[in-house]
Design an enzyme around this catalytic site. Structure first.
Site, PDB file in Angstrom:
ATOM      1  N   ASP A 115      30.032 -48.848 -25.873  1.00  0.00           N
ATOM      2  CA  ASP A 115      28.089 -48.197 -26.677  1.00  0.00           C
ATOM      3  C   ASP A 115      27.604 -49.110 -26.455  1.00  0.00           C
ATOM      4  O   ASP A 115      26.166 -49.472 -25.709  1.00  0.00           O
ATOM      5  CB  ASP A 115      28.562 -46.750 -27.620  1.00  0.00           C
ATOM      6  CG  ASP A 115      29.952 -45.957 -26.261  1.00  0.00           C
ATOM      7  OD1 ASP A 115      30.268 -45.880 -24.912  1.00  0.00           O
ATOM      8  OD2 ASP A 115      29.882 -45.151 -27.910  1.00  0.00           O
TER       9      ASP A 115
ATOM     10  N   HIS B 200      37.360 -18.462 -17.369  1.00  0.00           N
ATOM     11  CA  HIS B 200      37.260 -19.962 -17.818  1.00  0.00           C
ATOM     12  C   HIS B 200      37.876 -21.241 -16.537  1.00  0.00           C
ATOM     13  O   HIS B 200      38.242 -21.716 -17.110  1.00  0.00           O
ATOM     14  CB  HIS B 200      36.972 -20.626 -19.193  1.00  0.00           C
ATOM     15  CG  HIS B 200      36.073 -20.076 -19.902  1.00  0.00           C
ATOM     16  ND1 HIS B 200      34.500 -19.763 -20.432  1.00  0.00           N
ATOM     17  CD2 HIS B 200      36.992 -19.378 -21.079  1.00  0.00           C
ATOM     18  CE1 HIS B 200      34.582 -19.589 -21.497  1.00  0.00           C
ATOM     19  NE2 HIS B 200      35.510 -19.141 -21.470  1.00  0.00           N
TER      20      HIS B 200
ATOM     21  N   GLU C  90      37.069 -23.984 -15.910  1.00  0.00           N
ATOM     22  CA  GLU C  90      36.216 -25.612 -16.472  1.00  0.00           C
ATOM     23  C   GLU C  90      37.603 -25.570 -17.867  1.00  0.00           C
ATOM     24  O   GLU C  90      37.542 -27.367 -17.934  1.00  0.00           O
ATOM     25  CB  GLU C  90      35.091 -25.597 -17.265  1.00  0.00           C
ATOM     26  CG  GLU C  90      34.535 -24.413 -18.264  1.00  0.00           C
ATOM     27  CD  GLU C  90      33.998 -23.314 -18.249  1.00  0.00           C
ATOM     28  OE1 GLU C  90      34.835 -22.518 -17.592  1.00  0.00           O
ATOM     29  OE2 GLU C  90      34.426 -22.748 -19.214  1.00  0.00           O
TER      30      GLU C  90
ATOM     31  N   LYS D 187      31.568 -40.803 -21.716  1.00  0.00           N
ATOM     32  CA  LYS D 187      32.631 -42.054 -22.291  1.00  0.00           C
ATOM     33  C   LYS D 187      32.784 -43.185 -20.690  1.00  0.00           C
ATOM     34  O   LYS D 187      32.482 -43.640 -20.664  1.00  0.00           O
ATOM     35  CB  LYS D 187      33.234 -41.868 -23.083  1.00  0.00           C
ATOM     36  CG  LYS D 187      33.869 -43.188 -24.385  1.00  0.00           C
ATOM     37  CD  LYS D 187      33.333 -43.442 -25.468  1.00  0.00           C
ATOM     38  CE  LYS D 187      33.690 -44.598 -26.090  1.00  0.00           C
ATOM     39  NZ  LYS D 187      33.111 -44.690 -27.342  1.00  0.00           N
TER      40      LYS D 187
ATOM     41  N   CYS E  62      32.067 -16.044 -18.077  1.00  0.00           N
ATOM     42  CA  CYS E  62      31.929 -15.266 -19.062  1.00  0.00           C
ATOM     43  C   CYS E  62      30.881 -14.456 -19.481  1.00  0.00           C
ATOM     44  O   CYS E  62      30.373 -14.246 -18.609  1.00  0.00           O
ATOM     45  CB  CYS E  62      33.072 -16.371 -20.108  1.00  0.00           C
ATOM     46  SG  CYS E  62      33.346 -15.269 -21.526  1.00  0.00           S
ATOM     47  N   TYR E  63      30.895 -15.454 -20.748  1.00  0.00           N
ATOM     48  CA  TYR E  63      28.889 -14.194 -20.984  1.00  0.00           C
ATOM     49  C   TYR E  63      28.470 -14.205 -20.206  1.00  0.00           C
ATOM     50  O   TYR E  63      27.445 -13.396 -19.615  1.00  0.00           O
ATOM     51  CB  TYR E  63      28.203 -14.982 -22.167  1.00  0.00           C
ATOM     52  CG  TYR E  63      26.969 -14.445 -22.674  1.00  0.00           C
ATOM     53  CD1 TYR E  63      27.210 -13.362 -24.120  1.00  0.00           C
ATOM     54  CD2 TYR E  63      25.814 -14.608 -22.245  1.00  0.00           C
ATOM     55  CE1 TYR E  63      26.691 -12.654 -24.201  1.00  0.00           C
ATOM     56  CE2 TYR E  63      24.838 -13.961 -23.029  1.00  0.00           C
ATOM     57  CZ  TYR E  63      25.100 -12.815 -23.383  1.00  0.00           C
ATOM     58  OH  TYR E  63      23.404 -12.530 -23.866  1.00  0.00           O
TER      59      TYR E  63
ATOM     60  N   GLY F  43      29.512 -17.491 -23.881  1.00  0.00           N
ATOM     61  CA  GLY F  43      28.915 -17.374 -25.314  1.00  0.00           C
ATOM     62  C   GLY F  43      29.640 -16.640 -26.721  1.00  0.00           C
ATOM     63  O   GLY F  43      30.463 -15.575 -25.912  1.00  0.00           O
TER      64      GLY F  43
END
Ligand code: XMP
Length: 503
Positions: free
Chosen positions: A223, A163, A165, A359, A81-82, A54
């Site tokens: 969708d 990170h 990710e 998706k 991180c944060y 964040g």
């Protein structure tokens, strides 16, 4: 939520990637606002909890806080991180702030590696504060090239300054696997194709009583088609009133093609031609947000006219829309009208059976229920259609120019086997004219921009590097076959900082 991971969002632009990382390990994952109540979190029985990054500093009093110890009573915790700094701060570590951000690629050196053969690792960083001293009882895992602490562990706790990710971080997936399997002792994979389909069907059963009618506005895309098809299978075809509106802002020949598609899927579909109403409402309007709002309102007016006595409205909202609205917190970038724009007086219950899915997961469901690849692999097309690709005032003449050029573009992409390599390709008609020369005479005509991006969810995107020969052929065909255009340009902006659509 059974056998899943919870991510508490402290405002990072990468939070959705954490959610995706667990989905890719075949576990359900869900993002909640960082201060979600402990009761809600407990009820979800998560296997593990992640505290995201964040933009705040834990050293300022106003920064977002929550008790790590309380969360640890529910499940093991991973701080990123944060999230790492919050853990360190509460567990007695020492942090210092710096006005200089450590942003981008860095290298870390592991003292105690969590996964085999990991000594040195390229990682993605984005932080201002740094950890100077570990909390008591914490074990140092690695430091970066400036010797700063970049990962540590404690009982039921793991914390990374970088990170894992983000795709630029090497072997990030294996670090998530370590957290899931070693720390959280996750049981065998549970978020599979079949379980996703069962989950969506159970959502429909839970949300709509079998005897009620559901109204479903279709866009021609994956969708809404998957939503309508599943609803029709669960509730019965006559119960699901499907509507496809010709806004006049669709691609060339799209209205007829899409309607035929729906008929072949045996949906209870009605088509409404409303192009004149949309153009009339958009006359003289230049501002992108105003255009979006006018189109959204007109859609609602048409829905009201067509929805008979139905009190349920189904939409193909996906998980990225939900996450995006969590992290936007009032800072609206564009008003998408999938959700939120529904007037309260309509008194409708919103049914969004795909709301927890990404998706690619929806495409998988589409495949397993037999939708044609032609439909499943279509590029996304926005509700406001060509209106937001026609910069400035929208007129039937301008839309026609765009339709002609767009038809050529898609035809060339398919001919040259490029269509399936691209997430979304479209053209934008610019509100300017430039001078050119054609057949020995001076011309003063319109400009079109080519846009093509690669992406997984539309939340971030890279521009697609076309081979020069493709660009040459396309530009040549557009200026030769679309008489109103004499110049073609190529948009080379990624998202961020740009968005995919121009308006
Ligand atoms: P942006 O331009 O926000 O677009 O980067 C991200 C994705 O969303 C699509 N998009 C929309 N889809 N209604 C929709 O159904 C909308 O109002 C809308 N606006 C943008 C866009 O085409 C891209 O795929």
């Amino acid at each position: 939520m059974n056998s899943g991971f919870l991510i508490l969002d402290f405002g990072s632009q990468y939070t959705w990637l954490i959610a995706r990382a667990f989905r890719e390990l075949s576990y359900y994952s869900e993002v909640l606002y960082y201060n979600e109540s402990l009761d809600v979190i407990k009820k979800k029985k998560p296997l593990g909890i992640v505290l995201s990054g964040g933009p705040s500093s834990v050293l300022t009093n106003s920064s977002p806080r929550r008790s790590v110890n309380e969360l640890l009573e529910i499940a093991p915790v991973l701080g990123i991180c944060y999230g790492m700094q919050l853990i360190a701060f509460q567990k007695g570590g020492t942090l210092s702030s710096s006005s200089q951000k450590n942003y981008g690629l860095n290298e870390v050196y592991w003292k105690k590696s969590l996964i085999p053969n990991l000594n040195k690792q390229k990682v993605w960083m984005s932080h201002g504060d740094s950890l100077q001293a570990l909390p008591p009882k914490a074990q140092l895992l690695c430091r970066d090239s400036n010797s700063l602490i970049t990962a540590f562990s404690m009982e039921r706790l793991l914390a990374f300054q970088f990170h894992p990710e983000v795709s630029h971080t090497e072997r990030g997936k294996e670090l998530f696997e370590y957290f899931a399997f070693k720390l959280c002792k996750a049981p065998p994979k549970s978020w599979t194709k079949q379980s996703r389909l069962d989950f969506v069907i159970s959502q429909i059963r839970k949300q709509v009583p079998k005897t009620k009618k559901v109204f479903c506005a279709l866009s021609g895309g994956v969708d809404s088609t998957v939503t309508a098809t599943l609803l029709s299978r669960v509730l019965g075809v006559p119960q699901v009133l499907c509507l496809f509106v010709d806004t006049g802002l669709l691609r060339k020949k799209e209205y007829e093609e899409v309607l035929n598609n729906y008929r072949s899927l045996n949906l209870n579909i009605k088509g409404v031609k409303a192009g004149d109403r949309f153009f009339k409402a958009l006359k003289g309007v230049l501002d992108p947000e105003e255009k979006r709002k006018i189109i959204g309102k007109l859609f609602i007016d048409i829905f009201k006219e067509e929805m008979e006595d139905s009190k349920y409205l189904a939409q193909g909202t996906l998980y990225p829309d939900v996450i995006e609205s969590l992290s936007e917190q009032g800072d609206v970038i564009k008003s998408h009208h999938n959700v939120g724009a529904l007037p309260k007086d309509l008194n409708l219950k919103l049914i969004e059976p795909l709301k927890q899915l990404f998706k690619d997961e929806v495409r998988d469901i589409g495949k397993s229920i037999g939708l044609s690849s032609n439909l499943l692999d279509r590029h996304p097309f926005p509700g406001p259609g060509l209106a937001i690709r026609c910069i400035g005032e929208v007129t039937p003449e301008k839309v026609k120019i765009l339709q002609k050029a767009d038809f050529i573009y898609i035809e060339e992409l398919k001919k040259q086997d490029l269509y399936d390599k691209i997430w979304q390709a479209f053209l934008i008609l610019l509100p300017i004219k430039t001078v050119g020369v054609q057949g020995d005479s001076r011309t003063y005509k319109k400009v079109i921009s080519i846009r093509a991006v690669t992406s997984t969810d539309g939340m971030t995107a890279d521009w697609f590097p076309f081979p020069p020969s493709f660009l040459q052929k396309l530009s040549c065909r557009i200026v030769n076959e679309v008489s109103e255009v004499n110049r073609v340009v190529y948009d080379i902006t990624s998202k961020p900082p740009g968005t995919i659509e121009w308006e």
